[in-house]
Write a protein that holds these residues in place. Structure first.
Motif, short mmCIF file in Angstrom:
data_model
loop_
_atom_site.label_atom_id
_atom_site.label_comp_id
_atom_site.label_asym_id
_atom_site.label_seq_id
_atom_site.Cartn_x
_atom_site.Cartn_y
_atom_site.Cartn_z
N TYR A 28 0.86 -1.19 0.00
CA TYR A 28 0.00 0.00 0.00
C TYR A 28 0.89 1.24 0.00
CZ TYR A 28 -4.41 2.47 0.69
OH TYR A 28 -5.50 3.28 0.51
N ALA A 29 0.39 2.35 0.47
CA ALA A 29 1.15 3.61 0.41
C ALA A 29 2.52 3.45 1.06
CB ALA A 29 0.37 4.72 1.10
N GLY A 30 3.55 3.88 0.32
CA GLY A 30 4.91 3.79 0.82
C GLY A 30 5.47 2.38 0.83
N GLY A 31 4.70 1.42 0.31
CA GLY A 31 5.18 0.04 0.24
C GLY A 31 4.83 -0.81 1.44
N PHE A 70 -9.41 -5.65 -3.76
CA PHE A 70 -8.17 -4.91 -3.53
C PHE A 70 -8.42 -3.40 -3.48
CE2 PHE A 70 -6.96 -8.68 -6.17
CZ PHE A 70 -6.33 -9.40 -5.16
N HIS A 71 -7.47 -2.71 -2.82
CA HIS A 71 -7.45 -1.24 -2.84
C HIS A 71 -5.99 -0.84 -3.00
CE1 HIS A 71 -8.93 2.77 -0.84
NE2 HIS A 71 -8.47 2.93 -2.08
N ASN A 72 -5.65 -0.38 -4.20
CA ASN A 72 -4.28 0.03 -4.46
C ASN A 72 -4.11 1.51 -4.11
OD1 ASN A 72 -3.93 -2.56 -5.33
ND2 ASN A 72 -3.85 -2.07 -7.52
N PRO A 73 -2.90 1.92 -3.69
CA PRO A 73 -2.72 3.27 -3.12
C PRO A 73 -2.86 4.39 -4.15
CG PRO A 73 -0.60 2.19 -3.37
CD PRO A 73 -1.65 1.15 -3.68
N ALA A 74 -3.43 5.50 -3.70
CA ALA A 74 -3.59 6.69 -4.54
C ALA A 74 -2.39 7.62 -4.38
CB ALA A 74 -4.87 7.42 -4.15
N ASP A 75 -2.31 8.60 -5.26
CA ASP A 75 -1.35 9.70 -5.12
C ASP A 75 -2.07 10.85 -4.44
OD1 ASP A 75 0.54 8.21 -6.51
OD2 ASP A 75 0.00 9.08 -8.44
N THR A 76 -1.67 11.22 -3.25
CA THR A 76 -2.28 12.33 -2.52
C THR A 76 -1.19 13.13 -1.82
OG1 THR A 76 -2.55 11.17 -0.40
CG2 THR A 76 -4.29 10.86 -2.05
N PRO A 77 -1.49 14.37 -1.41
CA PRO A 77 -0.49 15.14 -0.68
C PRO A 77 -0.01 14.42 0.58
CG PRO A 77 -2.29 16.56 -1.39
CD PRO A 77 -2.71 15.16 -1.70
N ILE A 100 -13.17 -13.63 -10.08
CA ILE A 100 -13.69 -12.27 -10.21
C ILE A 100 -12.94 -11.38 -9.23
CG2 ILE A 100 -15.70 -10.77 -9.88
CD1 ILE A 100 -17.44 -13.10 -10.81
N ALA A 101 -12.44 -10.26 -9.71
CA ALA A 101 -11.72 -9.30 -8.87
C ALA A 101 -12.45 -7.98 -8.85
CB ALA A 101 -10.30 -9.10 -9.40
N THR A 102 -12.65 -7.44 -7.64
CA THR A 102 -13.23 -6.12 -7.47
C THR A 102 -12.20 -5.23 -6.80
OG1 THR A 102 -14.16 -6.74 -5.32
CG2 THR A 102 -15.57 -7.04 -7.23
N GLY A 103 -12.39 -3.91 -6.91
CA GLY A 103 -11.47 -3.05 -6.19
C GLY A 103 -11.47 -1.61 -6.63
N ASP A 104 -10.92 -0.78 -5.75
CA ASP A 104 -10.57 0.60 -6.06
C ASP A 104 -9.07 0.58 -6.37
OD1 ASP A 104 -9.84 3.25 -6.14
OD2 ASP A 104 -10.67 3.78 -4.18
N TYR A 105 -8.76 0.62 -7.67
CA TYR A 105 -7.37 0.45 -8.08
C TYR A 105 -6.65 1.78 -8.25
CZ TYR A 105 -8.65 -4.41 -8.82
OH TYR A 105 -9.07 -5.70 -8.63
N ASN A 106 -7.38 2.88 -8.11
CA ASN A 106 -6.81 4.22 -8.27
C ASN A 106 -6.07 4.39 -9.59
OD1 ASN A 106 -7.45 6.06 -6.01
ND2 ASN A 106 -6.61 4.38 -4.77
N GLU A 107 -6.51 3.67 -10.59
CA GLU A 107 -6.02 3.81 -11.96
C GLU A 107 -7.16 3.54 -12.92
OE1 GLU A 107 -1.29 2.53 -11.80
OE2 GLU A 107 -2.78 1.02 -12.36
#
Length: 389
Positions: free
Chosen positions: A232-235, A259-266, A298-305
């Motif tokens: 996730y964020a920062g590994g 899955f939830h892959n990390p976003a780019d945020t401040p 079947i895969a679901t998720g917020d992949y932030n892409e």
């Protein structure tokens, strides 16, 4: 611990054994002796017995038990007509022996026919298409709308959970992958939507609860579950769920991952590297699951892409997206994309893909579709391996 057969009385204080139990060993010996003696009368009769035994060997132990009356009756006839196990074959009349063998073979043929019918029915149910509703939904974590949260214009978690449950029910969702599903929201959901089961629930703590998979308990039952360690964020690694569910009505099975892959945020920084690593792990693991025994995935998720994750999942030709698009001759994503996705392996088809707004329940829409487990790649009774991390 040694378990005692409930149908076999213990030695101390046991009820009187039945006539069949007492005589069963002798009756079996008598039948074997009868079959051997039959070889002296007709080679063809012996061949028939061997053939019938081969057919009957396909019957299960449970089915053989169902026909105990038939087979025991035949064995008793043979025992009465041949005497004890040590009786001389000269005491057996050929007509009596033939009748005993005939009855025994007839009972075995009935068993084989019954098992054949049962097997065909199971095969029909477990290979016919099975249709259900699947969704991916980022519920917006409770901490975002509570005191000090970054979404002050939204209601707090309680009313938002009511709206989210209503969205699931109104759209007939059978399986959903949640993201940002915090501990407080888990408690609200389990107390208000009792028709759903969850994995991992709270069993893996406050981090992994955010990625729960929920399914309607009257539609699916859990067969197996494990987790996949995703950067996730920062590994930093977080365990995310993978479950094998079985249709209660048909026995059809499918793997579901969320899955939830990390976003780019401040606050989180740039996580493109970790998203790429996460996607590689996810696609490789799910592809292997599918190829091991043919069970659909079947895969679901917020992949932030958007385009990037579509191309990563579909590049190998195993997965397609419920949202559409194509990987034939290159990566051609659908014209309209969310960061929330539903992917399915071969053996899964999608229809009716929708992006449904949920008002102020979340800052994400719920994406959902009708998924069909087709007759292709049908597998129902494999024993996939999964390691709980």
């Amino acid at each position: 611990m040694k378990h005692e057969d409930p149908e076999t009385p213990s030695s101390a204080g046991s009820p009187r054994r039945s006539r069949v139990e007492l005589w069963a060993p002798f009756l079996v010996v008598a039948v074997v002796a009868a079959v051997v003696w039959a070889s002296f009368w007709s080679d063809s009769a012996v061949d028939d017995v061997a053939s019938d035994r081969s057919t009957a060997s396909q019957a299960t132990a449970a089915d053989v038990a169902d026909d105990t009356d038939d087979t025991d009756g035949s064995r008793e006839d043979a025992g009465e007509r041949t005497g004890s196990a040590g009786a001389e074959p000269e005491n057996v009349e050929p007509e009596q022996l033939e009748e005993s063998v005939r009855r025994f073979r007839a009972a075995q043929r009935r068993l084989a026919a019954r098992v054949s019918r049962q097997v065909k029915e199971v095969q029909r149910r477990t290979t016919e298409p099975f249709e259900f509703q699947v969704a991916s939904y980022n519920v917006l974590g409770d901490s975002h709308t509570g005191p000090g949260g970054n979404k002050p214009g939204f209601p707090d978690g309680g009313p938002r959970m009511d709206m989210s449950i209503a969205a699931l029910r109104n759209n007939g969702i059978d399986v959903v992958g949640f993201q940002e599903f915090e501990q407080s929201q888990h408690g609200m959901f389990t107390s208000r939507a009792g028709e759903y089961s969850l994995y991992p629930g709270m069993s893996l703590g406050n981090k992994s609860v955010r990625f729960n998979i929920a399914w309607r308990s009257d539609v699916f039952q859990l067969v197996e579950a494990h987790t996949l360690s995703i950067p996730y964020a920062g590994g930093s690694r977080i365990a995310m769920p993978v479950v094998l569910l079985e249709s209660i009505s048909t026995g059809r099975r499918a793997w579901f991952a969320n899955f939830h892959n990390p976003a780019d945020t401040p606050n989180l920084g740039n996580n493109a590297r970790w998203r790429a690593e996460a996607a590689a792990i996810e696609v490789a693991h799910l592809t292997q699951l599918h190829q091991t025994d043919g069970v659909p995935v079947i895969a679901t998720g917020d992949y932030n892409e958007r385009e990037e994750i579509f191309c990563r999942f579909t590049a190998g030709g195993v997965f397609t997206a419920a949202a559409g698009g194509s990987s034939a001759g290159g990566c051609a994503p659908p014209p309209s994309m969310q960061v929330d996705w539903i992917f399915g392996s071969t053996g899964v088809s999608f229809a009716g893909y929708s992006v449904t707004g949920t008002g102020q329940a979340s800052d994400h829409s719920m994406v959902h579709a009708t998924a069909t487990l087709t007759g292709d790649d049908a597998a129902t009774t494999g024993d996939p391996e999964g390691d709980l991390e």
